[in-house]
Design a protein around this motif. Structure first.
Motif, PDB file in Angstrom:
ATOM      1  N   UNK A 155      33.435  47.823  32.997  1.00  0.00           N
ATOM      2  CA  UNK A 155      34.754  48.695  33.139  1.00  0.00           C
ATOM      3  C   UNK A 155      34.571  49.589  34.596  1.00  0.00           C
ATOM      4  N   UNK A 156      33.233  49.684  34.785  1.00  0.00           N
ATOM      5  CA  UNK A 156      32.815  50.918  35.646  1.00  0.00           C
ATOM      6  C   UNK A 156      33.416  49.746  36.926  1.00  0.00           C
ATOM      7  N   UNK A 157      32.865  49.043  36.597  1.00  0.00           N
ATOM      8  CA  UNK A 157      33.566  47.579  38.170  1.00  0.00           C
ATOM      9  C   UNK A 157      34.724  48.059  37.842  1.00  0.00           C
ATOM     10  N   UNK A 158      35.777  47.614  37.496  1.00  0.00           N
ATOM     11  CA  UNK A 158      36.644  47.480  36.965  1.00  0.00           C
ATOM     12  C   UNK A 158      37.539  48.831  37.563  1.00  0.00           C
ATOM     13  N   UNK A 159      36.904  49.913  37.210  1.00  0.00           N
ATOM     14  CA  UNK A 159      37.637  51.000  37.742  1.00  0.00           C
ATOM     15  C   UNK A 159      37.367  51.758  39.233  1.00  0.00           C
ATOM     16  N   UNK A 160      36.060  50.874  39.505  1.00  0.00           N
ATOM     17  CA  UNK A 160      35.862  50.890  40.733  1.00  0.00           C
ATOM     18  C   UNK A 160      36.745  50.321  41.786  1.00  0.00           C
ATOM     19  N   UNK A 161      37.025  48.716  41.311  1.00  0.00           N
ATOM     20  CA  UNK A 161      37.795  48.248  42.045  1.00  0.00           C
ATOM     21  C   UNK A 161      38.945  47.907  42.167  1.00  0.00           C
ATOM     22  N   UNK A 162      39.468  48.821  40.907  1.00  0.00           N
ATOM     23  CA  UNK A 162      40.753  49.735  41.106  1.00  0.00           C
ATOM     24  C   UNK A 162      41.328  51.291  41.690  1.00  0.00           C
ATOM     25  N   UNK A 163      39.892  51.592  41.952  1.00  0.00           N
ATOM     26  CA  UNK A 163      40.212  52.494  42.621  1.00  0.00           C
ATOM     27  C   UNK A 163      40.038  52.621  44.329  1.00  0.00           C
ATOM     28  N   UNK A 164      38.903  51.855  44.201  1.00  0.00           N
ATOM     29  CA  UNK A 164      38.762  51.430  45.633  1.00  0.00           C
ATOM     30  C   UNK A 164      40.310  50.784  46.523  1.00  0.00           C
ATOM     31  N   UNK A 165      40.943  49.482  46.249  1.00  0.00           N
ATOM     32  CA  UNK A 165      41.557  48.631  46.321  1.00  0.00           C
ATOM     33  C   UNK A 165      42.885  49.645  46.639  1.00  0.00           C
ATOM     34  N   UNK A 166      42.910  50.711  45.405  1.00  0.00           N
ATOM     35  CA  UNK A 166      44.012  51.437  45.557  1.00  0.00           C
ATOM     36  C   UNK A 166      44.471  51.853  47.005  1.00  0.00           C
TER      37      UNK A 166
END
Length: 362
Positions: A155-166
């Motif tokens: 879940x942390x990896x998904x959140x990191x990808x989502x935030x950085x991607x945005x």
């Protein structure tokens, strides 16, 4: 209402107690330390692109000079198509690549080391590399894959990808309107534009990662402390291992007291006089002019021990003199085997003189 309060942790083994210093030390020796890999990654990314920005002109000029030399070498040197020529070009290519890449990689390596040192300090251990049979157990492997920790990391990896991607996509979207201007630029301008855009994207991504890494560090600290928590039974077992079993220690102390008491009672017949309270205190004093610098206390006791001292003295014809203030003073201020203090010389001397006078009369 219960007649007795029972601590159920002694039976359930629930880990609710903070880890002891020994538990933390043992965990560190096993390689179990508090460290956030996210902080390392974020700092390495930030300083790597910072180094790229600072060394951008040097890298550009080095690559431009390299390309110029390659084309010049190709046109003017006919040996380019020989084995030696290809080898020469290849070596030049490697050297120019090393000059450009090594400083950047060196910066990333140093930042990674410093980041790890700031979190963990100096630690060298080979225990995590040790072979363990349970690692070959597929059931344990599946448990780790579908464990709570693995799910949280996912879940942390998904959140990191989502935030950085945005964040990066938002910046690229804002800069998309300037892409049309690239068509009117020279090659050097296009390279500068793309380089600047890449650096800006990387900095924004790195800053976001640092914020996420700080949050991750506090989470890792909470999780690490929870993993090291101990049950009350574990604390008791650790105390027994480090300090010794309390029951055994009490037995040892009791045996030591008995031995000390036995030695003390063996010295009573050697005394010159027993000074008493008369019933509560008894102090055995000896003064040998040849071996003693001052009167010395051989034994002392209170109540039952005082009675035993008096009885033993009576069996060996040691004089017993009643002097309440002196007996109390000797008992409270002088330990067994010590010389009496100077302020009691006069009182003890009078008692000894009286004892010697009685012996001479007999």
């Amino acid at each position: 209402m219960y007649l007795f309060d029972i601590n159920l942790q002694l039976f359930t083994g629930e880990k609710t107690e903070e880890a002891t210093p020994k538990r933390k030390k043992d965990a560190r020796e096993k390689g179990q330390v508090l460290q956030s890999k996210e902080i390392n990654s974020a700092l390495i990314l930030l300083f790597t692109f910072l180094a790229l920005q600072l060394a951008g002109k040097y890298i550009y000029s080095s690559l431009a000079l390299y390309m110029k030399n390659i084309y010049t070498f190709t046109i003017n040197d006919e040996t380019i198509f020989t084995v030696n020529g290809i080898h020469k070009v290849f070596m030049v290519m490697i050297w120019e690549t090393v000059k450009v890449v090594v400083p950047i990689l060196g910066c990333a390596f140093v930042v990674g080391l410093l980041s790890s040192y700031m979190q963990v300090g100096f630690l060298f251990t080979t225990k995590p590399l040790g072979f363990k049979l349970d690692r070959l157990n597929p059931i344990n492997g599946f448990k780790k894959i579908f464990s709570k920790k693995s799910i949280v990391e996912f879940l942390k990896s998904i959140m990191k990808i989502a935030v950085v991607g945005y964040v990066t996509f938002s910046y690229v979207l804002k800069q998309s309107k300037n892409v049309v201007n690239i068509l009117d630029m020279e090659i050097s301008g296009i390279i500068a534009f793309l380089g600047k855009a890449t650096i800006n994207v990387a900095f924004r991504a790195a800053l976001v990662l640092i914020i996420l890494a700080v949050l991750d560090y506090f989470y890792q600290k909470w999780e690490f402390n929870n993993e090291l928590k101990m049950s009350k039974q574990e604390i008791k077992e650790e105390y027994k291992q480090t300090e010794g079993d309390p029951q055994i220690k009490s037995k040892i102390k009791e045996r030591q007291r008995q031995m000390a008491m036995r030695r003390m009672m063996q010295d009573v017949p050697k005394a010159d006089v027993i000074i008493t309270n008369p019933t509560h205190y008894a102090v055995a004093v000896r003064y040998d002019q040849e071996q003693d610098n001052a009167p010395i206390v051989l034994a002392k006791g209170q109540d039952l021990i005082a009675l035993n001292i008096r009885e033993l003295a009576g069996k060996h014809d040691v004089p017993i003199i009643e002097n309440k203030p002196l007996a109390r003073a000797l008992y409270s201020s002088v330990e067994i085997g010590e010389y009496i203090p100077p302020d009691l010389y006069q009182a003890v001397a009078e008692v000894l003189a009286y004892v010697y006078k009685l012996k001479n009369m007999i």
